[in-house]
Each structure stands twice: as structure tokens, then as C-alpha cells.
Design an enzyme around this catalytic site. Structure first.
Site: not given
Ligand code: 6GU
Length: 247
Positions: A89, A116, A154, A169
Site C-alpha cells: 500500500p 506485518e 490484456r 473500452d
Molecule cells: Cl499492493 N498490498 C496490500 N497488502 N494492500 C493493498 C495493496 C497492496 N494495494 C492496496 N492495498
């Protein structure tokens, strides 16, 4: 395109991507998919792949050694150092342009974290790209890797046929797709827009373009700045936006 996914849950990757258009692309050898079980590379006699974080705190950290050795096995097999995408994230938020860029590679390695996190030292050693799929938290990197593999595949030549073509699209031209209708002409008391039954091709195209502009203006006005609009279309869109704010 050859994907190599470093994961503690290889069956998740193998089961998730072998259906529909990607299943066909795998059968036709347009793409290949290797799920590498990180646990197979641990040198720990109890097959451990994680340990407590130095400094304390909640949860476990994936250790460097098995991840590094799993990566090295891929590098040796393909004979060069490929791009390595760490799903986190904290990464750059994935978009269509990134899918197109990644689709030009011959091999891509995905590193899926869990718990973690992953020991920072192995990330520094092997990762070339950190990518997130949006602003929410998932339990691991497998689903994000699968999302990316779908979007990248794709864009690989010949994966989509003409019918499924990537050119027409959502996000083509940075405009949303117009609404679609099929038989019957009346369903639940609702009629198909008459222009679509008229057989007048130019009018159909005009209506669809207007619908795309209306949808994008209402739902995703942020996309409009990147869209390629004629002077007339810009006026049309301004009217929609003004009208909406007037409500
Ligand atoms: Cl790439 N990993 C995790 N654990 N949570 C996420 C993510 C990735 N992208 C959005 N949330």
C-alpha cells in the site's frame, strides 16, 4: 510475457488466473505463469519464513533469506535481472499507463508480502518497482499481483481478440464507456434507447460519444483534463458540469 510470482500461497495464484481470457492466453502460450513458493527456499530446519520484528511491535516480518534465494533462482533461470514489483500500500498507485508499460517486459517478478511486512534489506536488494492497487488495506500481495497480471496481460499483443479489443473500452481516451443494451427491446418495462434500433450508424456513434462525455463528467470529472476533446465537446461538457452544480 512470463510472470514469476514469489508467494507463500502459490495455489491462490495458480487457481485465480487460469480461467476465461487469461486461461486461454496461458493455453496459447501468449503468457506464462510460475508461482514460486518462498517456503521452498528457506534454509531454516523448521521451514520458518518469518520472525519477530527487531525493536518489538505487533506481528511477524518475512525474512530476507528465503525471498532472496527464491528471486535468485528466477534470475538464474531466465539469465538476466528482471523488474521486480513489490506489492505494498506504500507503492505508486497502479493505473492503465503502468499496465501498458509493464506489458513491454519479457519477464516480471511479483513479490507478495504478508504479515506485518518484509525485511527492508531484501527489498533494497531486489525490488525495482513498489506498487499499490488503491487506498485500502489488504491482507497480502496475492490479490494485487493478480489484479496487475490481469490488467497487464490484456495489453500483451494477441491476448484480446478484435471483439475484446483494448482500444475501445473504459479509459481509452480517458473517457468512460457508454451504456450497452442487448435483447429484448423491452425488459421490465424499460425500452432500449430508440437511436440504437434506428440502424443509423452515424447517429449511434454520436449518441455513444455523448453518453461517454456525460458519464465521465458526472462520475469521473477528474479524467476530463487528460481526455482529448474537440472544442464543441468541451462546451458540451462544461454545460453538463454547470447544470449538475446548479442542482
Ligand atoms: Cl499492493 N498490498 C496490500 N497488502 N494492500 C493493498 C495493496 C497492496 N494495494 C492496496 N492495498
Amino acid at each position: 510475457m512470463n510472470y514469476h510470482v514469489l508467494t507463500l500461497f502459490p495455489e491462490m495464484i495458480e487457481q485465480g488466473l487460469n480461467t476465461s481470457i487469461l486461461g486461454k492466453a496461458l493455453d496459447r502460450d501468449l503468457i506464462s505463469l510460475e508461482a514460486v513458493n518462498i517456503r521452498d527456499y528457506t534454509t531454516n530446519k523448521h521451514m520458518k519464513v518469518d520472525d519477530y520484528p527487531y525493536g518489538g511491535g505487533a506481528g511477524m516480518v518475512m525474512q530476507a533469506q528465503p525471498i532472496y534465494d527464491a528471486y535468485k533462482a528466477v534470475e538464474k533461470k531466465i539469465g538476466y535481472s528482471p523488474r521486480v514489483i513489490y506489492l505494498t500500500p506504500q507503492g505508486k498507485v497502479f493505473n492503465q499507463q503502468m499496465a501498458k508499460d509493464f506489458a513491454r517486459e519479457k519477464d516480471l517478478v511479483f513479490l507478495c508480502g504478508h504479515y506485518e511486512g518484509v525485511d527492508e534489506r531484501v527489498l533494497e536488494e531486489i525490488v525495482t518497482d513498489e506498487v499499490s492497487i488503491g487506498d485500502y488495506v489488504l491482507t497480502g500481495g496475492e490479490l494485487p499481483a493478480m489484479v496487475m497480471i490481469d490488467a497487464i496481460s490484456r495489453m500483451v499483443p494477441a491476448v484480446l481478440n478484435n471483439e475484446e479489443s483494448a482500444e475501445f473500452d473504459s479509459f481509452h481516451d480517458n473517457l468512460l464507456e457508454y451504456p450497452q443494451y442487448s435483447r429484448p427491446e423491452t425488459w421490465n418495462g424499460k425500452q432500449v434507447p430508440p437511436v440504437l434500433l434506428s440502424g443509423h450508424h452515424a447517429n449511434v456513434e454520436k449518441w455513444r460519444r455523448e453518453q461517454s462525455l456525460i458519464r465521465t463528467a458526472i462520475r469521473r470529472p477528474d479524467l476530463l483534463e487528460k481526455a482529448d476533446l474537440t472544442a464543441k465537446e468541451k462546451v458540451f461538457v462544461e454545460k453538463i458540469l454547470a447544470n449538475r452544480e446548479g442542482l
